[in-house]
Design an enzyme around this catalytic site. Structure first.
Site, mmCIF file in Angstrom:
data_model
loop_
_atom_site.group_PDB
_atom_site.id
_atom_site.type_symbol
_atom_site.label_atom_id
_atom_site.label_comp_id
_atom_site.label_asym_id
_atom_site.label_seq_id
_atom_site.Cartn_x
_atom_site.Cartn_y
_atom_site.Cartn_z
ATOM 1 N N GLY A 1 0.761 -1.285 -0.063
ATOM 2 C CA GLY A 1 0.054 0.008 0.019
ATOM 3 C C GLY A 1 0.760 1.282 -0.063
ATOM 4 N N ASN A 2 1.997 1.133 0.819
ATOM 5 C CA ASN A 2 2.581 2.517 0.869
ATOM 6 C C ASN A 2 3.425 3.005 -0.322
ATOM 7 O OD1 ASN A 2 4.377 0.770 1.334
ATOM 8 N ND2 ASN A 2 5.676 1.835 2.470
ATOM 9 N N LYS B 1 -10.548 -10.756 3.342
ATOM 10 C CA LYS B 1 -9.663 -9.834 2.658
ATOM 11 C C LYS B 1 -10.005 -8.462 2.763
ATOM 12 C CE LYS B 1 -6.170 -8.396 -0.021
ATOM 13 N NZ LYS B 1 -4.873 -8.242 0.751
ATOM 14 N N LYS C 1 -1.902 -10.521 -2.800
ATOM 15 C CA LYS C 1 -0.968 -10.088 -3.901
ATOM 16 C C LYS C 1 0.378 -10.910 -3.659
ATOM 17 C CE LYS C 1 1.792 -6.705 -1.785
ATOM 18 N NZ LYS C 1 1.096 -6.250 -0.717
ATOM 19 N N LYS D 1 2.212 -12.115 4.388
ATOM 20 C CA LYS D 1 3.516 -11.793 3.949
ATOM 21 C C LYS D 1 4.515 -12.912 4.319
ATOM 22 C CE LYS D 1 2.538 -6.859 3.776
ATOM 23 N NZ LYS D 1 1.840 -7.182 2.688
HETATM 24 N N1 LIG Z 1 5.152 -9.041 13.524
HETATM 25 C C1 LIG Z 1 5.130 -7.831 12.624
HETATM 26 N N2 LIG Z 1 6.175 -7.297 12.381
HETATM 27 C C2 LIG Z 1 6.137 -6.384 11.516
HETATM 28 N N3 LIG Z 1 5.060 -5.755 11.230
HETATM 29 C C3 LIG Z 1 3.822 -6.125 11.437
HETATM 30 C C4 LIG Z 1 3.798 -7.319 12.238
HETATM 31 N N4 LIG Z 1 2.458 -7.540 12.559
HETATM 32 C C5 LIG Z 1 1.787 -6.682 11.987
HETATM 33 N N5 LIG Z 1 2.696 -5.786 11.182
HETATM 34 C C6 LIG Z 1 2.002 -4.853 10.330
HETATM 35 O O1 LIG Z 1 1.815 -4.979 9.084
HETATM 36 C C7 LIG Z 1 2.097 -4.042 8.209
HETATM 37 C C8 LIG Z 1 2.065 -4.499 6.842
HETATM 38 O O2 LIG Z 1 0.920 -4.994 6.470
HETATM 39 P P1 LIG Z 1 0.050 -4.025 5.489
HETATM 40 O O3 LIG Z 1 0.065 -2.578 5.723
HETATM 41 O O4 LIG Z 1 -1.425 -4.780 5.403
HETATM 42 O O5 LIG Z 1 0.797 -4.308 4.108
HETATM 43 P P2 LIG Z 1 0.891 -3.623 2.694
HETATM 44 O O6 LIG Z 1 2.058 -2.926 2.833
HETATM 45 O O7 LIG Z 1 0.950 -4.750 1.802
HETATM 46 O O8 LIG Z 1 -0.359 -2.566 2.285
HETATM 47 C C9 LIG Z 1 3.098 -3.121 8.698
HETATM 48 O O9 LIG Z 1 3.222 -2.011 8.579
HETATM 49 C C10 LIG Z 1 2.871 -3.578 10.412
HETATM 50 O O10 LIG Z 1 2.167 -2.384 11.000
HETATM 51 N N1 LIG Z 2 -4.683 -7.840 -3.672
HETATM 52 C C1 LIG Z 2 -4.011 -7.299 -2.360
HETATM 53 O O1 LIG Z 2 -3.302 -8.166 -1.689
HETATM 54 O O2 LIG Z 2 -3.988 -5.948 -2.316
HETATM 55 P P1 LIG Z 2 -3.351 -5.180 -0.922
HETATM 56 O O3 LIG Z 2 -1.903 -5.696 -1.156
HETATM 57 O O4 LIG Z 2 -3.620 -3.940 -1.219
HETATM 58 O O5 LIG Z 2 -4.381 -6.072 0.341
#
Ligand SMILES: Nc1ncnc2c1ncn2[C@@H]1O[C@H](COP(=O)(O)OP(=O)(O)O)[C@@H](O)[C@H]1O
Ligand SMILES: NC(=O)OP(=O)(O)O
Length: 311
Positions: free
Chosen positions: A12-13, A128, A211, A273
């Protein structure tokens, strides 16, 4: 010299959470991808679409409610739209950045379908998160429209949809051909458009594939050297957010299994992840999975930071 093959999964970021943020974020992301191409890696980019596909789905539903001549746009088509516009922006920004560096390479974004199992239990248990974060009142309104809502890792409420596991990438041969031709390829956006096979025909399924899992499958199928999952933290932690939090530079396959068993990673954020990284690393020797911050991608690949699981 063999060029190392890298699948970069953008979170996302890397993309922002609305259109304005996206245009700025994608420019930053293009620099990072160009750095890797300049470093000599063969690069395939995948990306998320959670916020964007939710935005598109809401817009399409509002259109249908306000103008009777429009009919429902099904979720797989919304995923296709998200792939199209995110892919276009990445493609044009990466191409421009490579051009500025006098690197002559085509960049192609491919609308990608990914087969899922129609019997996948995920169809019965939507999990999701998509779209924006909602307040409790907004969440209750959405529930009245028959949307399923869940609390998202302490960050608010979100609509959730089914997220079956990816089984097969329909356009895999095309992705491979583009990569072999020396192109930078953007594929499996938003986890791919979920499709199911029915009597030899494929048709869209109402779901959003994770993803990170689609990226792990793609990395395995392309026999990549690295799967790089770029997100908002530099490393994965155990006891995340607690006083005894510990950032990890490496996990063995056994340790990763054990931490998952202990519930160290939040479902819907870090858990998929680590599971995806584990799946790829465990699929063969010499396969490495790295989880790190977007702007640390190159340092991570050079072994300077991030959390790595070695195959
Ligand atoms: N054990 C962990 N170690 C590191 N980050 C974690 C952990 N558990 C949860 N997180 C959170 O997960 C986030 C990443 O997931 P998400 O924001 O859904 O990912 P994406 O970058 O795919 O959008 C991190 O920014 C952190 O806040
Ligand atoms: N499709 C999918 O996993 O999207 P995000 O990473 O934005 O949740």
């Amino acid at each position: 010299m063999k060029k190392e093959k890298v699948i970069i999964a953008l979170g996302g970021n890397a993309l922002g959470y609305n259109y304005e943020e996206q245009t700025k974020a994608v420019e930053r992301t293009a620099h990072i991808i160009a750095d890797l191409v300049e470093e000599g890696f063969q690069v395939v980019v995948t990306h998320g679409n959670g916020p964007q596909v939710g935005m598109i789905h809401t817009a399409m539903s509002d259109l249908e409610s306000n103008y009777p001549m429009y009919s429902t746009v099904p979720m797989p088509s919304c995923v296709g739209m998200s792939q199209g516009y995110i892919g276009y922006e990445l493609q044009s920004s990466i191409r421009a950045e490579l051009g500025r560096r006098h690197i002559c390479k085509n960049v192609t974004s491919l609308v990608t379908q990914v087969k899922v199992d129609p019997e996948d239990e995920a169809f019965k248990n939507p999990s999701k998160p998509i779209g924006r974060f909602l307040t409790k009142d907004e969440a209750m309104l959405e529930e009245r429209k028959n949307q399923k809502i869940m609390e998202d890792a302490g960050r608010g409420y979100r609509v959730v949809v089914a997220s079956p596991k990816p089984v097969e990438i329909v356009e895999l041969g095309t992705i491979r051909a583009l990569l072999d031709a020396g192109e930078v390829v953007i594929a499996c956006g938003g986890g791919g458009i979920p499709v199911i096979e029915n009597d030899g025909r494929i048709e869209g399924a109402s779901a959003v594939i994770d993803k990170d899992f689609a990226s792990a499958l793609l990395a395995k199928e392309l026999e990549a050297d690295y799967l790089v999952i770029l997100t908002a933290v530099e490393k994965v932690a155990i006891n995340f957010g607690k006083k005894n939090q510990k950032w990890l530079s490496e996990m063995t396959i056994e340790e990763a299994h054990e931490y998952i068993r202990q519930g160290q990673f939040a479902p819907g954020s870090m858990l998929p992840k680590v599971e995806a990284a584990l799946q790829f690393a465990a699929s063969g020797q010499g396969r490495h999975a790295l989880i790190t911050l977007l702007n640390k991608a190159k340092d991570g690949l050079l072994g300077k930071t991030g959390t790595v699981i070695h195959g």
